[in-house]
Design a protein around this motif. Structure first.
Motif, PDB file in Angstrom:
ATOM      1  N   TYR A  95      43.701  11.080  12.671  1.00  0.00           N
ATOM      2  CA  TYR A  95      42.793  12.046  13.534  1.00  0.00           C
ATOM      3  C   TYR A  95      40.916  11.745  13.927  1.00  0.00           C
ATOM      4  N   GLY A  96      40.820  10.311  13.407  1.00  0.00           N
ATOM      5  CA  GLY A  96      39.396   9.722  13.691  1.00  0.00           C
ATOM      6  C   GLY A  96      38.627  10.222  12.637  1.00  0.00           C
ATOM      7  N   PHE A  97      38.801  10.999  12.064  1.00  0.00           N
ATOM      8  CA  PHE A  97      37.339  10.854  10.744  1.00  0.00           C
ATOM      9  C   PHE A  97      37.058   9.865   9.898  1.00  0.00           C
ATOM     10  N   HIS A  98      36.160  10.310   9.580  1.00  0.00           N
ATOM     11  CA  HIS A  98      35.733   9.241   8.181  1.00  0.00           C
ATOM     12  C   HIS A  98      36.355  10.490   6.805  1.00  0.00           C
ATOM     13  N   CYS A  99      35.373   9.965   6.269  1.00  0.00           N
ATOM     14  CA  CYS A  99      35.503  10.454   4.631  1.00  0.00           C
ATOM     15  C   CYS A  99      34.198  10.006   4.093  1.00  0.00           C
ATOM     16  N   ARG A 100      34.316  11.281   3.038  1.00  0.00           N
ATOM     17  CA  ARG A 100      33.079  10.643   1.695  1.00  0.00           C
ATOM     18  C   ARG A 100      33.222  11.539   0.802  1.00  0.00           C
ATOM     19  N   PHE A 101      32.825  10.569  -0.234  1.00  0.00           N
ATOM     20  CA  PHE A 101      33.123  11.243  -1.495  1.00  0.00           C
ATOM     21  C   PHE A 101      32.163  11.669  -2.935  1.00  0.00           C
ATOM     22  N   CYS A 102      32.518  12.217  -3.229  1.00  0.00           N
ATOM     23  CA  CYS A 102      31.147  12.847  -4.648  1.00  0.00           C
ATOM     24  C   CYS A 102      31.482  11.973  -5.192  1.00  0.00           C
ATOM     25  N   ASN A 103      30.606  12.091  -6.477  1.00  0.00           N
ATOM     26  CA  ASN A 103      30.100  10.911  -7.075  1.00  0.00           C
ATOM     27  C   ASN A 103      31.291  11.572  -8.857  1.00  0.00           C
ATOM     28  N   ILE A 104      31.030  11.246  -9.111  1.00  0.00           N
ATOM     29  CA  ILE A 104      32.187  11.736 -10.885  1.00  0.00           C
ATOM     30  C   ILE A 104      31.411  12.549 -11.774  1.00  0.00           C
ATOM     31  N   ARG A 105      31.935  13.582 -11.737  1.00  0.00           N
ATOM     32  CA  ARG A 105      31.963  15.417 -12.085  1.00  0.00           C
ATOM     33  C   ARG A 105      30.616  15.689 -11.315  1.00  0.00           C
ATOM     34  N   ARG A 106      30.414  15.687 -10.214  1.00  0.00           N
ATOM     35  CA  ARG A 106      28.980  16.537  -9.725  1.00  0.00           C
ATOM     36  C   ARG A 106      30.238  17.528  -8.231  1.00  0.00           C
ATOM     37  N   GLY A 107      30.986  18.496  -8.910  1.00  0.00           N
ATOM     38  CA  GLY A 107      31.631  19.074  -7.878  1.00  0.00           C
ATOM     39  C   GLY A 107      30.304  19.572  -6.850  1.00  0.00           C
ATOM     40  N   ASN A 108      29.245  19.916  -7.366  1.00  0.00           N
ATOM     41  CA  ASN A 108      28.426  20.420  -6.854  1.00  0.00           C
ATOM     42  C   ASN A 108      28.121  20.042  -5.690  1.00  0.00           C
ATOM     43  N   GLU A 109      28.857  18.648  -5.376  1.00  0.00           N
ATOM     44  CA  GLU A 109      27.858  17.781  -4.047  1.00  0.00           C
ATOM     45  C   GLU A 109      29.121  18.770  -3.399  1.00  0.00           C
ATOM     46  N   LYS A 110      29.959  19.303  -3.047  1.00  0.00           N
ATOM     47  CA  LYS A 110      31.073  20.132  -2.022  1.00  0.00           C
ATOM     48  C   LYS A 110      30.601  21.477  -2.529  1.00  0.00           C
ATOM     49  N   GLY A 111      29.616  21.763  -2.817  1.00  0.00           N
ATOM     50  CA  GLY A 111      29.951  22.710  -3.131  1.00  0.00           C
ATOM     51  C   GLY A 111      30.715  24.159  -2.718  1.00  0.00           C
ATOM     52  N   HIS A 112      30.743  24.060  -0.957  1.00  0.00           N
ATOM     53  CA  HIS A 112      31.567  25.652  -0.067  1.00  0.00           C
ATOM     54  C   HIS A 112      32.642  25.137  -0.931  1.00  0.00           C
ATOM     55  N   VAL A 113      33.450  24.664  -1.142  1.00  0.00           N
ATOM     56  CA  VAL A 113      34.497  24.838  -1.225  1.00  0.00           C
ATOM     57  C   VAL A 113      35.111  24.653  -3.075  1.00  0.00           C
ATOM     58  N   GLU A 114      34.237  24.438  -3.626  1.00  0.00           N
ATOM     59  CA  GLU A 114      34.438  24.201  -4.871  1.00  0.00           C
ATOM     60  C   GLU A 114      33.921  26.371  -5.661  1.00  0.00           C
ATOM     61  N   ARG A 115      32.822  27.041  -4.597  1.00  0.00           N
ATOM     62  CA  ARG A 115      33.035  27.997  -4.881  1.00  0.00           C
ATOM     63  C   ARG A 115      34.796  28.595  -3.870  1.00  0.00           C
ATOM     64  N   SER A 116      34.602  28.602  -2.840  1.00  0.00           N
ATOM     65  CA  SER A 116      36.178  29.087  -1.996  1.00  0.00           C
ATOM     66  C   SER A 116      37.207  29.100  -2.167  1.00  0.00           C
ATOM     67  N   VAL A 117      37.387  28.070  -3.770  1.00  0.00           N
ATOM     68  CA  VAL A 117      38.866  27.803  -4.858  1.00  0.00           C
ATOM     69  C   VAL A 117      38.650  28.767  -5.261  1.00  0.00           C
ATOM     70  N   ASP A 118      37.172  29.362  -6.228  1.00  0.00           N
ATOM     71  CA  ASP A 118      37.194  30.894  -6.736  1.00  0.00           C
ATOM     72  C   ASP A 118      37.237  31.839  -5.794  1.00  0.00           C
ATOM     73  N   VAL A 119      36.622  32.131  -4.798  1.00  0.00           N
ATOM     74  CA  VAL A 119      37.052  33.047  -4.299  1.00  0.00           C
ATOM     75  C   VAL A 119      38.185  33.761  -3.402  1.00  0.00           C
ATOM     76  N   ILE A 120      38.635  32.455  -2.932  1.00  0.00           N
ATOM     77  CA  ILE A 120      39.956  32.790  -2.208  1.00  0.00           C
ATOM     78  C   ILE A 120      41.185  32.876  -3.369  1.00  0.00           C
ATOM     79  N   ARG A 121      40.968  32.516  -4.859  1.00  0.00           N
ATOM     80  CA  ARG A 121      42.170  32.732  -5.351  1.00  0.00           C
ATOM     81  C   ARG A 121      42.382  34.414  -5.968  1.00  0.00           C
ATOM     82  N   ARG A 122      40.788  34.154  -6.060  1.00  0.00           N
ATOM     83  CA  ARG A 122      40.778  35.612  -7.556  1.00  0.00           C
ATOM     84  C   ARG A 122      40.868  36.916  -5.568  1.00  0.00           C
ATOM     85  N   LYS A 123      40.569  36.653  -4.606  1.00  0.00           N
ATOM     86  CA  LYS A 123      40.231  37.963  -3.533  1.00  0.00           C
ATOM     87  C   LYS A 123      41.886  38.375  -3.331  1.00  0.00           C
ATOM     88  N   ALA A 124      42.467  36.959  -3.107  1.00  0.00           N
ATOM     89  CA  ALA A 124      43.792  37.353  -2.517  1.00  0.00           C
ATOM     90  C   ALA A 124      45.044  37.280  -3.637  1.00  0.00           C
TER      91      ALA A 124
END
Length: 527
Positions: free
Chosen positions: A247-276
């Motif tokens: 697909y031609g994309f790049h990857c970036r990894f968060c630091n260990i135990r730093r979920g806030n570094e991808k805070g959009h999707v961390e929040r999305s998991v809880d929101v989607i699971r609860r709303k659905a």
């Protein structure tokens, strides 16, 4: 504890009402020495303020005259918490630190564990004192965060989340793959049986096909399907590298135990699971659950105006990103290939679950393509079986058509076979209603269904026969009616076309005959 109001009342009653210190103390309900202290401090500071002078700090005096009562409780000697106990608790904390370094985070001592150890050692101290000291010793400076800004088409975040729902009458745990674009908070999710490489790849393939493009950078935490090595420079797994190359994309990894570094999707998991799934958690199939989940994301979550984007919806923000996304190639074939030998039950064992193949292949080596939701089996480059992938362990997925040759030799095993139990309900109803005790005839019908017929046609034939009498329902009669129903009716148009063709052919033949006769006709005068 003396309040500001009590201090004020004691000064007013003594200074303006002329009451004695003892009388004031009795009326207000505080100790006379406390009243005496407030009166002396007030008179002394007021005198300094009134007399003035270059050395007098007026602001400080004014503040001290009106300050609240102050207690020096912190300077009192601790009666229970001795230096020996403090050292003991420090040893507990050091022990916890060593366990964290060894990867034994879940085996650390909690505050209650520390207190119980001290209690067993007959140390006279309360739980609240231990808890207060641990908090004090472990106090850390709070982390500051950096607000980021994102360009359209640049970053998308990925994460997994557990979902426990009822599918096909069984309460099961599924893995929810969640994507969230950083630019517009567009959310998409899909359920999978496990967090395996093929599910990870299939999630990406479906998401890129859904949005019609590819973000430049994908952000992950330290999940096993994405990161091969954590120490030093993190390396992506082979599965992720395949996706990146395709697909031609790049990857970036968060630091260990730093979920806030991808805070959009961390929040999305809880929101989607609860709303659905707080409203609906029972489905007939995984396909139905995924359709429900995608519909909820598309029609509800991504259609909600967001104040941080000036009232725009995530869907509108995604449309703005389209021109900046990388072009998506054809959908990735996310399958893991492995080989397995067919056992005596005419099944293959894949991840502790069994899947049937035609019984004449017992003992043969079969190539298996393991998809996120399906299992496809190949022999001599031909697909011989296609199964829905099972979740859990030690389950069987059998197709009745795969064991017909064996059942033909052992017809008595049909009624109690797992293959019949897992067959289509319509097939089971046919057997129960018309073929009980006539297993060989039923096996012949299953052969016909596998090789020539279709279930709808067979059901129509059965209805016609049963309308006359149930005893008329036999395999030979069903096949005869199906063959008759499948005959193409002769239409007037086809008849006219056939007639015209025959006529034209006849004219040709007549012309040939005329020429032949003319060639052989005798000349005049010749006898």
């Amino acid at each position: 504890m003396i309040t500001m109001s009590q201090k004020y009342q004691s000064l007013i009653q003594y200074m303006q009402e002329g009451k004695s210190i003892r009388k004031v103390a009795r009326d207000i309900g505080i100790h006379r020495e406390t009243v005496s202290k407030y009166v002396k401090e007030y008179e002394q500071k007021r005198k300094q303020l009134m007399e003035g002078g270059e050395d007098v700090e007026v602001d400080a005096l004014i503040e001290s005259l009106t300050e609240k009562p102050i207690y020096t409780t912190g300077s009192r000697p601790k009666r229970k918490l001795t230096p020996e106990i403090e050292q003991r608790i420090l040893a507990f904390l050091e022990e916890n630190r060593e366990k964290r370094q060894k990867g034994q985070r879940k085996q650390q001592k909690t505050v209650m564990d520390m207190y119980e150890v001290l209690e067993d050692e007959e140390v006279d101290i309360s739980y609240s004192t231990v808890r207060r000291l641990v908090r004090q010793l472990e106090h850390k400076a709070k982390e500051a965060f950096i607000k980021e800004t994102y360009m359209p088409g640049d970053v998308c975040e990925f994460d997994w989340g557990d979902v426990r729902i009822t599918v096909d009458g069984r309460l099961q745990t599924f893995q929810m793959a969640v994507f969230t674009s950083a630019y517009g908070n567009y959310r998409w999710a899909c359920l999978f049986p496990k967090q395996t490489t093929e599910c990870f790849q299939e999630a990406h393939a479906r998401f890129f096909a859904h949005i019609g493009g590819v973000h430049t950078t994908l952000t992950y935490d330290n999940m096993r399907v994405a990161v091969r090595r954590l120490a030093g420079d993190k390396e992506p797994t082979e599965g992720l590298m395949q996706l990146m190359m395709y697909y031609g994309f790049h990857c970036r990894f968060c630091n260990i135990r730093r979920g806030n570094e991808k805070g959009h999707v961390e929040r999305s998991v809880d929101v989607i699971r609860r709303k659905a799934f707080s409203n609906k958690d029972i489905f007939d199939s995984l396909e139905e659950a995924n359709h429900y989940l995608e519909t909820l994301c598309s029609e509800k979550l991504n259609q909600k105006p967001m104040s941080q984007y000036e009232g725009q919806t995530p869907k509108q923000r995604l449309e703005q990103e389209h021109e900046y996304l990388l072009e998506a190639p054809p959908k990735w074939d996310a399958a893991r290939v492995q080989y397995a030998r067919v056992d005596k039950y005419a099944t293959l064992v894949i991840e502790q679950n069994r899947y049937s193949v035609p019984d004449h292949l017992v003992g043969e080596m079969i190539m298996v393509k393991v998809y996120a939701e399906r299992i496809r089996c190949f022999y001599n480059e031909a697909c011989i079986a296609n199964h829905e992938r099972l979740s859990g362990h030690h389950r069987w997925n059998l197709q009745l058509s795969h064991v017909l040759e064996t059942l033909q030799k052992k017809p008595g095993a049909l009624a109690g076979s797992l293959a019949l139990h897992q067959a289509d309900q319509k097939i089971k109803d046919i057997y129960k209603t018309y073929y009980t005790g006539k297993e060989r005839d039923f096996i012949a019908l299953c052969h016909y269904l596998r090789d020539e017929g279709d279930l709808d046609g067979v059901l129509t034939a059965i209805d016609q026969l049963a309308a006359m009498h149930p005893k008329h329902v036999t395999t030979d009669k069903i096949k005869a009616i199906c063959d008759k129903n499948n005959e193409q009716p002769v239409t007037a148009a086809s008849m006219s076309q056939d007639t015209e063709a025959i006529t034209e052919q006849a004219r040709t033949h007549m012309s040939d005959y005329d020429q032949l006769f003319q060639m052989k006709a005798p000349k005049e005068g010749v006898h």
